[in-house]
Design a protein around this motif. Structure first.
Motif, PDB file in Angstrom:
ATOM      1  N   ASP A   1       0.780  -1.231   0.181  1.00  0.00           N
ATOM      2  CA  ASP A   1      -0.032  -0.007  -0.144  1.00  0.00           C
ATOM      3  C   ASP A   1       0.926   1.261   0.030  1.00  0.00           C
ATOM      4  O   ASP A   1       0.374   2.367  -0.102  1.00  0.00           O
ATOM      5  N   VAL A   2       2.252   1.165   0.073  1.00  0.00           N
ATOM      6  CA  VAL A   2       2.913   2.321   0.053  1.00  0.00           C
ATOM      7  C   VAL A   2       4.185   2.309  -1.257  1.00  0.00           C
ATOM      8  O   VAL A   2       4.203   1.206  -1.531  1.00  0.00           O
ATOM      9  N   PRO A   3       4.729   3.426  -1.461  1.00  0.00           N
ATOM     10  CA  PRO A   3       5.608   3.570  -2.877  1.00  0.00           C
ATOM     11  C   PRO A   3       7.031   2.628  -2.139  1.00  0.00           C
ATOM     12  O   PRO A   3       7.140   3.004  -0.907  1.00  0.00           O
ATOM     13  N   GLN A   4       7.510   2.140  -2.884  1.00  0.00           N
ATOM     14  CA  GLN A   4       8.803   1.813  -2.516  1.00  0.00           C
ATOM     15  C   GLN A   4      10.043   2.438  -3.047  1.00  0.00           C
ATOM     16  O   GLN A   4       9.814   3.058  -4.253  1.00  0.00           O
ATOM     17  N   LEU A   5      10.836   2.375  -2.198  1.00  0.00           N
ATOM     18  CA  LEU A   5      12.188   3.275  -2.810  1.00  0.00           C
ATOM     19  C   LEU A   5      12.958   2.646  -3.704  1.00  0.00           C
ATOM     20  O   LEU A   5      13.324   1.340  -3.621  1.00  0.00           O
ATOM     21  N   LEU A   6      13.074   3.021  -5.008  1.00  0.00           N
ATOM     22  CA  LEU A   6      13.977   2.606  -5.940  1.00  0.00           C
ATOM     23  C   LEU A   6      15.682   2.773  -5.755  1.00  0.00           C
ATOM     24  O   LEU A   6      16.432   1.871  -6.115  1.00  0.00           O
TER      25      LEU A   6
ATOM     26  N   LEU B   1      33.951   3.821  -3.627  1.00  0.00           N
ATOM     27  CA  LEU B   1      33.728   3.937  -2.105  1.00  0.00           C
ATOM     28  C   LEU B   1      32.889   2.770  -1.500  1.00  0.00           C
ATOM     29  O   LEU B   1      33.137   2.279  -0.378  1.00  0.00           O
ATOM     30  N   LEU B   2      31.797   2.617  -2.261  1.00  0.00           N
ATOM     31  CA  LEU B   2      30.589   1.549  -1.882  1.00  0.00           C
ATOM     32  C   LEU B   2      30.825   0.124  -2.255  1.00  0.00           C
ATOM     33  O   LEU B   2      29.991  -0.602  -1.968  1.00  0.00           O
ATOM     34  N   GLY B   3      31.650  -0.067  -3.236  1.00  0.00           N
ATOM     35  CA  GLY B   3      31.731  -1.390  -3.733  1.00  0.00           C
ATOM     36  C   GLY B   3      30.601  -1.728  -4.927  1.00  0.00           C
ATOM     37  O   GLY B   3      29.995  -2.925  -4.771  1.00  0.00           O
ATOM     38  N   LEU B   4      29.937  -0.698  -5.583  1.00  0.00           N
ATOM     39  CA  LEU B   4      28.738  -0.977  -6.010  1.00  0.00           C
ATOM     40  C   LEU B   4      29.079  -1.163  -7.741  1.00  0.00           C
ATOM     41  O   LEU B   4      30.337  -1.003  -7.974  1.00  0.00           O
TER      42      LEU B   4
ATOM     43  N   VAL C   1      23.366   4.890 -13.167  1.00  0.00           N
ATOM     44  CA  VAL C   1      22.777   3.935 -12.099  1.00  0.00           C
ATOM     45  C   VAL C   1      23.814   2.988 -11.630  1.00  0.00           C
ATOM     46  O   VAL C   1      24.531   2.403 -12.214  1.00  0.00           O
ATOM     47  N   LEU C   2      23.824   3.070 -10.260  1.00  0.00           N
ATOM     48  CA  LEU C   2      24.638   2.212  -9.638  1.00  0.00           C
ATOM     49  C   LEU C   2      23.900   0.968  -8.937  1.00  0.00           C
ATOM     50  O   LEU C   2      22.749   1.511  -8.338  1.00  0.00           O
TER      51      LEU C   2
ATOM     52  N   GLY D   1      21.922  -6.722  -8.349  1.00  0.00           N
ATOM     53  CA  GLY D   1      21.149  -5.661  -9.293  1.00  0.00           C
ATOM     54  C   GLY D   1      20.284  -4.703  -8.745  1.00  0.00           C
ATOM     55  O   GLY D   1      19.585  -3.961  -9.441  1.00  0.00           O
ATOM     56  N   THR D   2      20.243  -4.548  -7.479  1.00  0.00           N
ATOM     57  CA  THR D   2      19.170  -3.692  -6.810  1.00  0.00           C
ATOM     58  C   THR D   2      19.686  -2.495  -6.796  1.00  0.00           C
ATOM     59  O   THR D   2      20.836  -2.374  -6.717  1.00  0.00           O
ATOM     60  N   ARG D   3      19.012  -1.493  -7.337  1.00  0.00           N
ATOM     61  CA  ARG D   3      19.476  -0.050  -7.610  1.00  0.00           C
ATOM     62  C   ARG D   3      19.665   0.518  -6.301  1.00  0.00           C
ATOM     63  O   ARG D   3      18.904   0.333  -5.175  1.00  0.00           O
ATOM     64  N   ARG D   4      20.961   1.435  -6.196  1.00  0.00           N
ATOM     65  CA  ARG D   4      21.189   1.937  -5.015  1.00  0.00           C
ATOM     66  C   ARG D   4      21.180   3.396  -5.239  1.00  0.00           C
ATOM     67  O   ARG D   4      20.597   4.241  -4.367  1.00  0.00           O
ATOM     68  N   LEU D   5      22.088   4.116  -6.161  1.00  0.00           N
ATOM     69  CA  LEU D   5      22.174   5.431  -6.329  1.00  0.00           C
ATOM     70  C   LEU D   5      22.243   5.711  -7.873  1.00  0.00           C
ATOM     71  O   LEU D   5      22.588   4.765  -8.588  1.00  0.00           O
ATOM     72  N   ALA D   6      21.699   6.788  -8.076  1.00  0.00           N
ATOM     73  CA  ALA D   6      21.697   7.174  -9.525  1.00  0.00           C
ATOM     74  C   ALA D   6      21.972   8.847  -9.422  1.00  0.00           C
ATOM     75  O   ALA D   6      22.087   9.460  -8.571  1.00  0.00           O
ATOM     76  N   PHE D   7      22.659   9.234 -10.682  1.00  0.00           N
ATOM     77  CA  PHE D   7      23.410  10.456 -10.818  1.00  0.00           C
ATOM     78  C   PHE D   7      22.960  11.071 -11.991  1.00  0.00           C
ATOM     79  O   PHE D   7      22.668  10.710 -13.118  1.00  0.00           O
ATOM     80  N   GLN D   8      22.369  12.337 -11.839  1.00  0.00           N
ATOM     81  CA  GLN D   8      21.746  13.041 -12.731  1.00  0.00           C
ATOM     82  C   GLN D   8      22.536  14.209 -12.997  1.00  0.00           C
ATOM     83  O   GLN D   8      22.750  15.120 -12.471  1.00  0.00           O
TER      84      GLN D   8
END
Length: 145
Positions: free
Chosen positions: A6-11, A30-33, A53-54, A59-66
């Motif tokens: 019932d709630v949005p999920q953090l991508l 730094l984070l081994g992504l 996207v890292l 394969g779970t998305r962690r960080l994106a850069f825009q």
């Protein structure tokens, strides 16, 4: 309490920067992504990509850069423009904090505040290569709660 469905999920968390490739490389190291398929650096790359996207190893998305070409560097702890958010990263011991300080600096971070000798909560506040603050602090337990 709403159910998980019932709630949005953090991508992912998106970080705006005038230099997506450089910042992605910093956090990847730094984070081994890992780069999302198709986002790894290209030997012919001459322009900044607009979006990268890292992911975690699974394969779970962690960080994106825009790409935001004219983004001014955030100022911390005071000043304009202020930080809008920051990442909290943890290690399990003060000795590990010192190791990570050296790694972060070698990768291009700068130290903004050093409280590594604080007995209650040893921490260091850094700025990443685009100026975004992030913290590494000692938390003996995995933050999965």
């Amino acid at each position: 309490m709403p159910s998980f469905d019932d709630v949005p999920q953090l991508l992912q968390t998106v970080i705006d920067t005038p230099a997506p490739r450089e910042l992605a490389e910093f956090y990847r190291s730094l984070l081994g992504l890992h780069y999302r398929d198709g986002d790894a650096p290209d030997s012919d790359e001459t322009e900044q990509p607009e979006w990268l996207v890292l992911t975690a190893e699974d394969g779970t998305r962690r960080l994106a850069f825009q790409l935001v070409p004219d983004l001014p560097r955030p100022q911390w702890p005071t000043g304009s423009p202020p930080q809008m958010l920051h990442l909290d990263l943890t290690v399990d011991a003060t000795a590990t904090l010192e190791q990570q300080r050296a790694r972060a600096i070698r990768l291009g971070a700068t130290v903004l505040t050093d409280r590594s000798d604080d007995v209650d909560e040893p921490l260091i506040v850094f700025a990443d290569p685009s100026g975004h603050p992030f913290c590494i602090f000692v938390a003996p337990h995995t933050p999965s709660q």
